[in-house]
Write a protein that holds these residues in place. Structure first.
Motif, short mmCIF file in Angstrom:
data_model
loop_
_atom_site.label_atom_id
_atom_site.label_comp_id
_atom_site.label_asym_id
_atom_site.label_seq_id
_atom_site.Cartn_x
_atom_site.Cartn_y
_atom_site.Cartn_z
N ASN A 75 0.79 -1.22 0.00
CA ASN A 75 0.00 0.00 0.00
C ASN A 75 0.82 1.27 0.00
O ASN A 75 0.28 2.37 0.08
CB ASN A 75 -0.99 0.01 1.17
CG ASN A 75 -0.30 -0.09 2.52
OD1 ASN A 75 0.92 -0.19 2.58
ND2 ASN A 75 -1.08 -0.08 3.58
N ASN A 76 2.13 1.15 -0.14
CA ASN A 76 2.97 2.34 -0.28
C ASN A 76 2.82 2.98 -1.66
O ASN A 76 3.28 4.11 -1.87
CB ASN A 76 4.44 2.00 -0.04
CG ASN A 76 4.72 1.60 1.41
OD1 ASN A 76 4.06 2.11 2.32
ND2 ASN A 76 5.66 0.70 1.61
N VAL A 77 2.22 2.25 -2.58
CA VAL A 77 2.08 2.77 -3.95
C VAL A 77 0.61 3.03 -4.29
O VAL A 77 0.23 3.03 -5.46
CB VAL A 77 2.69 1.79 -4.98
CG1 VAL A 77 4.21 1.75 -4.84
CG2 VAL A 77 2.10 0.39 -4.82
N LEU A 78 -0.20 3.26 -3.28
CA LEU A 78 -1.63 3.45 -3.50
C LEU A 78 -1.94 4.57 -4.48
O LEU A 78 -2.77 4.40 -5.38
CB LEU A 78 -2.33 3.74 -2.16
CG LEU A 78 -2.80 2.54 -1.35
CD1 LEU A 78 -3.36 3.00 -0.02
CD2 LEU A 78 -3.85 1.76 -2.12
N LYS A 79 -1.30 5.72 -4.31
CA LYS A 79 -1.66 6.86 -5.14
C LYS A 79 -1.41 6.56 -6.61
O LYS A 79 -2.24 6.89 -7.47
CB LYS A 79 -0.88 8.11 -4.73
CG LYS A 79 -1.33 9.35 -5.49
CD LYS A 79 -0.74 10.63 -4.94
CE LYS A 79 -1.31 11.85 -5.66
NZ LYS A 79 -0.78 13.13 -5.14
N ALA A 117 -9.14 2.25 -0.81
CA ALA A 117 -8.28 1.17 -1.29
C ALA A 117 -7.34 0.70 -0.19
O ALA A 117 -7.06 -0.50 -0.05
CB ALA A 117 -7.49 1.64 -2.51
N GLY A 118 -6.84 1.64 0.60
CA GLY A 118 -5.94 1.29 1.70
C GLY A 118 -6.64 0.44 2.75
O GLY A 118 -6.04 -0.51 3.29
N ARG A 119 -7.88 0.74 3.04
CA ARG A 119 -8.62 -0.07 4.00
C ARG A 119 -8.85 -1.47 3.47
O ARG A 119 -8.72 -2.46 4.22
CB ARG A 119 -9.96 0.61 4.32
CG ARG A 119 -9.82 1.86 5.19
CD ARG A 119 -11.17 2.49 5.52
NE ARG A 119 -11.00 3.56 6.50
CZ ARG A 119 -12.00 4.21 7.09
NH1 ARG A 119 -13.25 3.89 6.79
NH2 ARG A 119 -11.76 5.16 7.98
N LEU A 120 -9.18 -1.58 2.19
CA LEU A 120 -9.35 -2.90 1.60
C LEU A 120 -8.05 -3.69 1.64
O LEU A 120 -8.03 -4.87 2.01
CB LEU A 120 -9.84 -2.77 0.15
CG LEU A 120 -11.26 -2.24 -0.04
CD1 LEU A 120 -11.55 -2.03 -1.53
CD2 LEU A 120 -12.29 -3.19 0.56
N TYR A 121 -6.96 -3.03 1.28
CA TYR A 121 -5.67 -3.71 1.28
C TYR A 121 -5.29 -4.16 2.69
O TYR A 121 -4.87 -5.31 2.89
CB TYR A 121 -4.58 -2.79 0.73
CG TYR A 121 -3.23 -3.45 0.68
CD1 TYR A 121 -2.83 -4.16 -0.45
CD2 TYR A 121 -2.36 -3.41 1.78
CE1 TYR A 121 -1.60 -4.79 -0.48
CE2 TYR A 121 -1.13 -4.05 1.75
CZ TYR A 121 -0.76 -4.74 0.62
OH TYR A 121 0.45 -5.38 0.59
#
Length: 239
Positions: A75-79, A117-121
């Motif tokens: 999740n470090n590459v979410l954006k 997306a971060g919460r899903l991940y």
């Protein structure tokens, strides 16, 4: 046999209440009792986005999440994945909403999609999403029910993602049960548990599939699914 009035799994879940009451007469009582067992995983997201744009943001977040999982990223590459998923999300949502191509994403929209997306991940990483997952499982149609696409199966749990600004509804449960009935006809995976997850308002509900069917219908899962299949395979005029 050709069917002229095809419907979606959502239409069956939302518009055929009398059918569901007939085959699962204890469904509404069961669902009211389940409200006490819905977990609050996160605080609700505060948003200024209009309802029109929330659907797009929700889809964009799910596209980013699925692409991160496929790529084995973190999740470090979410954006980057959110921004790269705009075209895919636009194409998907454009099937249901007109003039989406004229909508301009704001920085707040991007941040909201990243949060979702971060919460899903984070959640699915905790339950082993990388190891045994089917993303966007495709269920073959049956009778008057069109082919359908779910959200994901992790291990033996079918998850339906609801990211609206609302609590879960009994129609959400009925939608998941419809997927399970289609899966029984043409299996793509073993499903022993069902789950609803809403990253926007932070809610999670899970339940054993057989116990759910027994609770709402007094029948085994296979018997309840036979009832669903029998119903959609009988020619009728749907409203």
């Amino acid at each position: 046999m050709a069917y002229s009035n095809m419907i979606s799994e959502r239409q069956l879940a939302q518009k055929h209440s009398s059918f569901w009451r007939d085959i699962a007469p204890m469904g509404e009582t069961f669902w009211r009792a389940q409200h006490a067992h819905i977990l609050q995983k996160w605080e609700p997201i505060k948003t200024n986005a209009y309802r029109f744009s929330r659907a797009f943001i929700n889809e964009l977040a799910f596209v980013a999440f699925t692409n991160i999982v496929k790529a084995g990223e973190n999740n470090n590459v979410l954006k980057a994945y959110v921004e790269n998923g705009i075209e895919t999300a636009t194409a998907y949502i454009s099937r249901f909403q007109n003039n989406l191509n004229t909508y301009q994403l704001t920085e707040n929209d991007i941040l909201e999609a990243m949060t979702l997306a971060g919460r899903l991940y984070d959640y699915f990483s905790s339950v082993g999403v990388m190891n045994d997952t089917i993303l966007r499982p495709k269920f073959a149609g049956c009778g008057e029910i069109m082919a359908a696409e779910g959200d994901l199966i992790v291990g033996q749990t079918l998850y339906e993602i609801k990211a609206g600004n609302r609590p879960f509804r009994i129609s959400d449960l009925r939608q998941v049960l419809t997927y399970c009935a289609l899966n029984r006809l043409q299996p793509i995976s073993t499903i022993n548990e069902i789950a609803l997850l809403n990253p926007r308002v932070g809610l999670l509900w899970t339940y054993n599939l057989d116990m759910c069917c027994l609770s709402i219908a007094g029948k085994s899962a296979s018997e309840l699914f036979d009832d669903i299949v029998d119903y959609v395979c009988q020619p009728r005029n749907y409203l």
